[in-house]
Design a protein around this motif. Structure first.
Motif, mmCIF file in Angstrom:
data_model
loop_
_atom_site.group_PDB
_atom_site.id
_atom_site.type_symbol
_atom_site.label_atom_id
_atom_site.label_comp_id
_atom_site.label_asym_id
_atom_site.label_seq_id
_atom_site.Cartn_x
_atom_site.Cartn_y
_atom_site.Cartn_z
ATOM 1 N N CYS A 1 -10.345 1.422 8.283
ATOM 2 C CA CYS A 1 -9.307 0.385 8.146
ATOM 3 C C CYS A 1 -7.973 0.989 8.561
ATOM 4 O O CYS A 1 -7.880 2.227 8.694
ATOM 5 C CB CYS A 1 -9.277 -0.189 6.741
ATOM 6 S SG CYS A 1 -8.129 0.603 5.617
ATOM 7 N N CYS B 1 -12.989 -5.595 -0.695
ATOM 8 C CA CYS B 1 -12.276 -4.826 0.326
ATOM 9 C C CYS B 1 -12.882 -5.178 1.683
ATOM 10 O O CYS B 1 -14.091 -4.981 1.883
ATOM 11 C CB CYS B 1 -12.426 -3.337 0.057
ATOM 12 S SG CYS B 1 -12.268 -2.292 1.523
ATOM 13 N N PRO B 2 -12.102 -5.717 2.610
ATOM 14 C CA PRO B 2 -12.645 -6.114 3.911
ATOM 15 C C PRO B 2 -13.378 -4.979 4.636
ATOM 16 O O PRO B 2 -14.370 -5.213 5.325
ATOM 17 C CB PRO B 2 -11.402 -6.554 4.685
ATOM 18 C CG PRO B 2 -10.409 -6.906 3.637
ATOM 19 C CD PRO B 2 -10.662 -5.985 2.495
ATOM 20 N N MET B 3 -12.911 -3.748 4.475
ATOM 21 C CA MET B 3 -13.581 -2.606 5.121
ATOM 22 C C MET B 3 -14.950 -2.365 4.499
ATOM 23 O O MET B 3 -15.965 -2.236 5.186
ATOM 24 C CB MET B 3 -12.703 -1.360 4.981
ATOM 25 C CG MET B 3 -13.295 -0.082 5.512
ATOM 26 S SD MET B 3 -14.331 0.806 4.289
ATOM 27 C CE MET B 3 -13.107 1.386 3.135
ATOM 28 N N GLN C 1 -6.340 -4.458 -6.118
ATOM 29 C CA GLN C 1 -6.641 -5.865 -6.408
ATOM 30 C C GLN C 1 -7.802 -6.022 -7.385
ATOM 31 O O GLN C 1 -8.084 -7.125 -7.846
ATOM 32 C CB GLN C 1 -6.956 -6.624 -5.111
ATOM 33 C CG GLN C 1 -8.208 -6.178 -4.360
ATOM 34 C CD GLN C 1 -7.912 -5.130 -3.312
ATOM 35 O OE1 GLN C 1 -6.949 -4.343 -3.450
ATOM 36 N NE2 GLN C 1 -8.729 -5.083 -2.272
ATOM 37 N N TYR D 1 -8.348 -10.320 -0.234
ATOM 38 C CA TYR D 1 -8.712 -9.449 -1.348
ATOM 39 C C TYR D 1 -9.643 -10.046 -2.386
ATOM 40 O O TYR D 1 -10.151 -9.316 -3.249
ATOM 41 C CB TYR D 1 -7.449 -9.014 -2.089
ATOM 42 C CG TYR D 1 -6.477 -8.182 -1.291
ATOM 43 C CD1 TYR D 1 -5.117 -8.252 -1.551
ATOM 44 C CD2 TYR D 1 -6.915 -7.316 -0.302
ATOM 45 C CE1 TYR D 1 -4.205 -7.491 -0.834
ATOM 46 C CE2 TYR D 1 -6.009 -6.546 0.413
ATOM 47 C CZ TYR D 1 -4.662 -6.651 0.147
ATOM 48 O OH TYR D 1 -3.754 -5.904 0.836
ATOM 49 N N CYS E 1 -9.353 -1.397 -3.554
ATOM 50 C CA CYS E 1 -8.931 -0.562 -2.429
ATOM 51 C C CYS E 1 -9.234 0.907 -2.729
ATOM 52 O O CYS E 1 -8.592 1.511 -3.591
ATOM 53 C CB CYS E 1 -7.448 -0.754 -2.179
ATOM 54 S SG CYS E 1 -6.838 0.273 -0.846
ATOM 55 N N VAL E 2 -10.192 1.467 -1.990
ATOM 56 C CA VAL E 2 -10.596 2.852 -2.235
ATOM 57 C C VAL E 2 -9.459 3.833 -1.934
ATOM 58 O O VAL E 2 -9.363 4.890 -2.559
ATOM 59 C CB VAL E 2 -11.856 3.201 -1.397
ATOM 60 C CG1 VAL E 2 -11.531 3.274 0.090
ATOM 61 C CG2 VAL E 2 -12.520 4.465 -1.882
ATOM 62 N N VAL E 3 -8.562 3.459 -1.043
ATOM 63 C CA VAL E 3 -7.445 4.351 -0.699
ATOM 64 C C VAL E 3 -6.492 4.463 -1.879
ATOM 65 O O VAL E 3 -6.057 5.557 -2.254
ATOM 66 C CB VAL E 3 -6.703 3.848 0.552
ATOM 67 C CG1 VAL E 3 -5.537 4.763 0.883
ATOM 68 C CG2 VAL E 3 -7.647 3.728 1.732
ATOM 69 N N ILE F 1 -5.262 1.879 7.211
ATOM 70 C CA ILE F 1 -4.591 2.956 6.447
ATOM 71 C C ILE F 1 -5.499 4.161 6.210
ATOM 72 O O ILE F 1 -5.084 5.113 5.553
ATOM 73 C CB ILE F 1 -4.004 2.433 5.124
ATOM 74 C CG1 ILE F 1 -5.086 1.974 4.156
ATOM 75 C CG2 ILE F 1 -2.990 1.337 5.378
ATOM 76 C CD1 ILE F 1 -4.549 1.688 2.756
ATOM 77 N N ILE F 2 -6.729 4.134 6.734
ATOM 78 C CA ILE F 2 -7.595 5.328 6.680
ATOM 79 C C ILE F 2 -7.537 5.957 8.071
ATOM 80 O O ILE F 2 -8.313 5.642 8.973
ATOM 81 C CB ILE F 2 -9.033 4.952 6.273
ATOM 82 C CG1 ILE F 2 -9.029 4.266 4.902
ATOM 83 C CG2 ILE F 2 -9.924 6.197 6.250
ATOM 84 C CD1 ILE F 2 -10.374 3.768 4.436
ATOM 85 N N ARG G 1 0.859 -1.195 0.000
ATOM 86 C CA ARG G 1 0.000 0.000 0.000
ATOM 87 C C ARG G 1 0.886 1.232 0.000
ATOM 88 O O ARG G 1 1.715 1.389 0.890
ATOM 89 C CB ARG G 1 -0.904 0.006 1.228
ATOM 90 C CG ARG G 1 -2.198 -0.832 1.281
ATOM 91 C CD ARG G 1 -2.450 -1.684 0.202
ATOM 92 N NE ARG G 1 -3.823 -2.170 0.093
ATOM 93 C CZ ARG G 1 -4.221 -2.944 -0.898
ATOM 94 N NH1 ARG G 1 -3.360 -3.288 -1.845
ATOM 95 N NH2 ARG G 1 -5.450 -3.365 -0.959
HETATM 96 S S1 SF4 Z 1 -9.492 0.249 1.929
HETATM 97 FE FE1 SF4 Z 1 -7.741 -0.840 1.027
HETATM 98 S S2 SF4 Z 1 -6.320 -1.238 2.704
HETATM 99 FE FE2 SF4 Z 1 -8.343 -0.698 3.598
HETATM 100 S S3 SF4 Z 1 -9.358 -2.657 3.910
HETATM 101 FE FE3 SF4 Z 1 -9.998 -1.913 1.905
HETATM 102 S S4 SF4 Z 1 -8.544 -2.871 0.476
HETATM 103 FE FE4 SF4 Z 1 -7.646 -3.020 2.509
#
Ligand code: SF4
Length: 397
Positions: A288, A269-271, A368, A260, A328-330, A290-291, A221
């Motif tokens: 998550c 995205c798990p979040m 992903q 993923y 991944c939205v980030v 990284i946010i 990331r």
């Molecule tokens: S936003 Fe990105 S880093 Fe955060 S959980 Fe979703 S895929 Fe993973």
């Protein structure tokens, strides 16, 4: 593969450790996802998998790290951790991901594990503090699995992690885990500097030889104060990692984790699915890890369940992210992340106070999500497990 892997699991770890893994993680983990499925039918989103950063302190200085490792270390108190875990347990959660910084730097971490013998804890660690004494204690507890991060061979590890002898110290931790018959894994954040060495059959065979029971391949990331964009994978490389995972799952006696893709090989995205959210070392409730923006904190009220199920901020993040991408939205939409943060007046949860500037500096990247190239699971066990307990959960309609 199934029989040789089963033979490893029945002969290598302490039988009591294996029993705890099967029941506390396997059975209870599955039941917690079933409860999650029932809850979301009523519109109540409380993740079955909470990821908790217990401290911001760490001995290493990794490229792409988003944690305030250069600032005075902050840790969640044992009291706050016990309250959090106890409330989550009331709602069926028994699995917790323990992050940092370096979690084993937290002076009370083993007390947390001891206080909740009915739970299972996966510790994301660099392994440098795992010696025979610690590994023997984890064996006694039985409800902990270290997931040791290895980010490259000797030279690459030192460069990636900003210290010397990083690889050999992690290997020493791996060897201590194997000697003390606990269940443990190795994780890699796949990037340009390690994909050639670590996304290979020979490396996975080496891990099996070292007694490693599961391996987790994340993809790098490009975030934090030192994002190192040159390390990011190209779309075809992310696909190659996916293909390697699917192929190797059929071949080698080791479990391979990913967070993923679903059973059809479609990204998630798990979040955004609501299956996991994150608690920062300061108690902030983040979509998550990284946010690094939050509206709520575990210190606001006694019940984490109430805070999360009533959070408009988390709900909006899930829905807007799922509406924008299955990836991944980030990485793909830092503009949307900024829009959501601004719309909700969410605060920067970092000590460094530069999370918004870091977001502004981000350029949209591939993640992903590759809709034209789904690679479905080929092994029946992964297909079954993902089909029932790790998929979109209705987020992507
Ligand atoms: S936003 Fe990105 S880093 Fe955060 S959980 Fe979703 S895929 Fe993973």
């Amino acid at each position: 593969m199934v029989f040789s892997f089963a033979r490893r699991m029945l002969t290598e770890p302490d039988p009591r450790v294996l029993a705890k893994f099967v029941y506390n993680f396997g059975v209870k983990g599955m039941l917690s996802v079933e409860r999650f499925k029932k809850r979301i039918k009523k519109g109540e989103y409380f993740p079955p998998f909470l990821f908790i950063s217990v401290t911001s302190g760490c001995q290493l200085r990794c490229q792409g790290c988003w944690v305030d490792v250069d600032r005075p270390a902050q840790s969640l108190s044992l009291e706050a951790l016990n309250k959090l875990v106890s409330d989550a347990k009331k709602h069926g959660n028994h699995f917790f991901g323990i992050l940092g910084g370096e979690p084993f730097l937290h002076p009370k971490l083993l007390d947390l594990f001891e206080a909740h013998p009915d739970c299972y804890f996966q510790v994301f660690t660099n392994g440098h503090l795992i010696n025979d004494a610690l590994a023997a204690r984890l064996r006694e507890l039985g409800n902990v699995t270290p997931l040791i991060s290895v980010e490259g061979t000797e030279l690459v590890s030192d460069e990636r992690r900003g210290r010397l002898k990083v690889f050999s110290k992690s290997v020493a931790g791996i060897e201590a885990c194997a000697r003390n018959k606990i269940i443990f894994g190795v994780a890699t954040s796949v990037c340009q500097s390690n994909i050639g060495d670590l996304v290979t059959e020979s490396w996975v065979r080496r891990l099996i030889g070292m007694g490693v029971h599961y391996v987790w391949f994340h993809t790098y990331r490009v975030v934090g104060p030192k994002p190192n964009g040159q390390l990011a994978l190209r779309p075809e490389q992310v696909l190659a990692v996916r293909r390697f995972i699917v192929e190797t799952r059929k071949k080698l006696p080791i479990a391979i984790v990913d967070a993923y893709w679903d059973d059809k090989g479609e990204a998630l995205c798990p979040m955004a699915t609501g299956v996991s959210h994150h608690i920062s070392p300061y108690g902030d409730i983040e979509p998550c890890p990284i946010i690094q923006f939050a509206r709520e904190s575990i210190h606001d009220r006694d019940s984490i369940y109430e805070i999360m199920t009533q959070s408009g901020y988390l709900r909006d993040f899930r829905e807007a992210s799922a509406g924008a991408t299955r990836g991944c939205v980030v990485l793909e939409r830092p503009d949307l992340v900024k829009e959501l943060v601004t719309r909700h007046g969410a605060r920067d949860t970092t000590q460094r106070g530069t999370a918004l500037a870091e977001l502004d500096a981000m350029v949209p990247r591939h993640s992903q999500y590759n809709p034209d190239n789904p690679i479905p699971e080929e092994h029946w066990a992964y297909r079954f497990a993902k089909k029932h307990w790790f998929f979109g959960f209705g987020a992507y309609t």
